[in-house]
Structure formats: C-alpha cells, structure tokens
Design a protein around this motif. Structure first.
Motif, PDB file in Angstrom:
ATOM      1  N   ASP A  31       1.254  -6.817 -11.344  1.00 22.84           N
ATOM      2  CA  ASP A  31       1.186  -5.390 -10.629  1.00 22.84           C
ATOM      3  C   ASP A  31       2.245  -5.237  -9.807  1.00 22.84           C
ATOM      4  O   ASP A  31       2.893  -6.329  -8.322  1.00 22.84           O
ATOM      5  N   LYS A  32       3.510  -4.760 -10.426  1.00 21.65           N
ATOM      6  CA  LYS A  32       4.050  -3.428  -9.801  1.00 21.65           C
ATOM      7  C   LYS A  32       4.195  -3.127  -8.651  1.00 21.65           C
ATOM      8  O   LYS A  32       5.094  -2.805  -7.711  1.00 21.65           O
ATOM      9  N   ASP A  33       3.278  -2.558  -7.511  1.00 16.96           N
ATOM     10  CA  ASP A  33       2.622  -1.696  -7.474  1.00 16.96           C
ATOM     11  C   ASP A  33       1.473  -2.466  -5.783  1.00 16.96           C
ATOM     12  O   ASP A  33       0.534  -3.106  -5.942  1.00 16.96           O
ATOM     13  N   PRO A  34       2.467  -3.145  -4.842  1.00 19.30           N
ATOM     14  CA  PRO A  34       2.108  -4.321  -4.148  1.00 19.30           C
ATOM     15  C   PRO A  34       0.911  -3.492  -2.932  1.00 19.30           C
ATOM     16  O   PRO A  34      -0.837  -3.934  -2.909  1.00 19.30           O
ATOM     17  N   GLU A  35       0.529  -1.889  -3.517  1.00 23.78           N
ATOM     18  CA  GLU A  35      -0.781  -1.695  -2.303  1.00 23.78           C
ATOM     19  C   GLU A  35      -1.897  -1.047  -3.223  1.00 23.78           C
ATOM     20  O   GLU A  35      -3.108  -1.276  -3.149  1.00 23.78           O
ATOM     21  N   ALA A  36      -1.428  -0.498  -4.842  1.00 21.84           N
ATOM     22  CA  ALA A  36      -2.692  -1.116  -4.967  1.00 21.84           C
ATOM     23  C   ALA A  36      -2.952  -2.399  -5.659  1.00 21.84           C
ATOM     24  O   ALA A  36      -4.067  -2.665  -6.314  1.00 21.84           O
ATOM     25  N   TRP A  37      -2.430  -3.410  -5.939  1.00 22.47           N
ATOM     26  CA  TRP A  37      -2.249  -4.439  -6.111  1.00 22.47           C
ATOM     27  C   TRP A  37      -3.458  -4.968  -5.434  1.00 22.47           C
ATOM     28  O   TRP A  37      -4.412  -6.231  -4.877  1.00 22.47           O
ATOM     29  N   GLN A  38      -3.503  -5.075  -3.886  1.00 17.95           N
ATOM     30  CA  GLN A  38      -4.156  -5.128  -3.069  1.00 17.95           C
ATOM     31  C   GLN A  38      -5.290  -4.532  -2.949  1.00 17.95           C
ATOM     32  O   GLN A  38      -6.625  -4.910  -2.792  1.00 17.95           O
ATOM     33  N   ALA A  39      -5.600  -3.013  -3.405  1.00 16.13           N
ATOM     34  CA  ALA A  39      -6.758  -2.626  -4.005  1.00 16.13           C
ATOM     35  C   ALA A  39      -7.540  -2.736  -4.409  1.00 16.13           C
ATOM     36  O   ALA A  39      -8.601  -2.875  -4.322  1.00 16.13           O
ATOM     37  N   ARG A  40      -6.792  -3.417  -5.564  1.00 21.26           N
ATOM     38  CA  ARG A  40      -7.964  -4.126  -6.521  1.00 21.26           C
ATOM     39  C   ARG A  40      -8.139  -5.395  -6.223  1.00 21.26           C
ATOM     40  O   ARG A  40      -9.431  -5.677  -6.213  1.00 21.26           O
ATOM     41  N   PHE A  41      -6.951  -6.401  -5.039  1.00 22.77           N
ATOM     42  CA  PHE A  41      -7.947  -7.029  -5.059  1.00 22.77           C
ATOM     43  C   PHE A  41      -8.726  -7.320  -4.210  1.00 22.77           C
ATOM     44  O   PHE A  41     -10.063  -7.790  -4.291  1.00 22.77           O
ATOM     45  N   GLU A  42      -8.946  -6.981  -3.507  1.00 23.19           N
ATOM     46  CA  GLU A  42     -10.106  -6.123  -2.434  1.00 23.19           C
ATOM     47  C   GLU A  42     -11.729  -5.535  -2.617  1.00 23.19           C
ATOM     48  O   GLU A  42     -12.271  -5.905  -2.057  1.00 23.19           O
TER      49      GLU A  42
END
Length: 195
Positions: A94-105
């Motif tokens: 996951d290169k984009d921290p915000e995209a990872w955070q959204a996916r994780f949640e």
C-alpha cells in the motif's frame, strides 16, 4: 520473510484457536462453533501451532485452556485472505497511507504478521500470519468454512510435559505437521507474504 506454514491437504487447512471451557466444550461436541461463541466480535485464526502455544502459554492462560484445531476449507481460507487488509501498512503493498487506512477500516478481515516462535518460545527470524475475522464475515467461517473441530488440549499437555521434563526431542516429535502453503502470487503480494 513471511511464509505461510500450515497443516493442510487438498481441500482443507488447520487453524488453531484457544478458548475457555464455556466456548470450547460445546464446539468440540458439535464439531462447529455454537453459542456461547460470539458472532458479533472479531475472532483470530492462526495456522501456526507454536505461535498459539506462545500466545496461550501452552493452554495455561485463563480463558485459553482449551486448544482447538479448526479444520476449514482451503476455499474459505483463501476467501478470508483475499478480503484481508494488513494491520500495519506495508509500503510495498500500500503506497498511499490514506488509501490503506480507508481500506483497513472497511475490511472484513485483518491480516497481521508476528514473529514465529520456536518450541521453547524463542523469536525466530520469519513471521507467522494471524487472520482476524470480523462480524461481517464470521458467519461464513462458522457456517460455510468449518469442516471439523478437534480438541488438541491433551496433546498440548503431553508436549508441554515433555518440554518441562527436558525431553525436547519427544516434544518435537508430537508437533502437528506444518509445511509451506502455496498461495497464488497475486494474493501473496497483497498480503506481503512469501508465495
């Protein structure tokens, strides 16, 4: 290194869990999870026997006295992995921290890697996978994936007894078999796993 090692055959894979008697005994009798097992909270499954031995202190921690081998379908296992998001962002995945955070949640499944353990609990230089099943997917685990539940508590006590007596070779001989689990390369990449 993140290999998945497990006890598996052509159709199924064994994952381990530790529970207190109130949940474990009815599950062992029914060969599936039944009340008071909760379908509304996350449950973690682990294919590493020794990782769970470290976590449960060989079935001696309160609420973890019974060690269960839960045999689930490989199709279910891979369905869970495919729905999973790493609990810690891996920049290679996951290169984009915000995209990872959204996916994780939003994820129905959380994937965590922790250092694998030796027979005596020492940290090894490779990791072991834990898979957290949320309330959004737990019905699939209970009703569709689970094939069998076996009580490994007597075996765990026997292995631990050999260890306490300094009989490491005897203890090692009783360990459940684990070998590298073959993952589709694309799935391995999303998990940060070694294919």
């Amino acid at each position: 290194m993140n290999p998945i090692r497990a006890d598996f055959d052509a159709r199924t894979i064994v994952v381990y869990q530790a529970y207190g008697p109130a949940i474990a005994r009815p599950a062992i009798a029914a060969k599936r999870f039944v009340p008071p097992f909760s379908r509304t909270r996350m449950t973690w499954i682990k294919p590493s026997f020794l990782w769970l031995m470290e976590r449960s202190n060989w079935g001696q921690k309160s609420g973890q006295e019974h060690i269960l081998a839960v045999r689930i379908s490989r199709a279910g296992w891979e369905e869970a992995l495919a729905a999973g998001v790493l609990t810690s962002r891996d920049p290679r995945v996951d290169k984009d921290p915000e995209a990872w955070q959204a996916r994780f949640e939003a994820a129905a499944v959380h994937i965590q890697w922790d250092p694998e353990r030796s027979l005596r609990g020492a940290t090894l230089n490779h990791n072991s996978i834990q898979v957290g099943l949320s309330r959004h997917i737990i019905d699939r685990f209970v009703d569709a994936w689970t094939v069998d539940i076996t009580d490994l508590t007597p075996l765990v006590r026997k292995i631990h007894g050999h260890l306490k007596a300094g009989q490491e070779a005897r203890a090692k001989a009783l360990l459940p078999p684990e070998r590298p689990y073959p993952l589709p390369p694309a799935l391995a990449r999303t998990l940060g796993a070694t294919a």
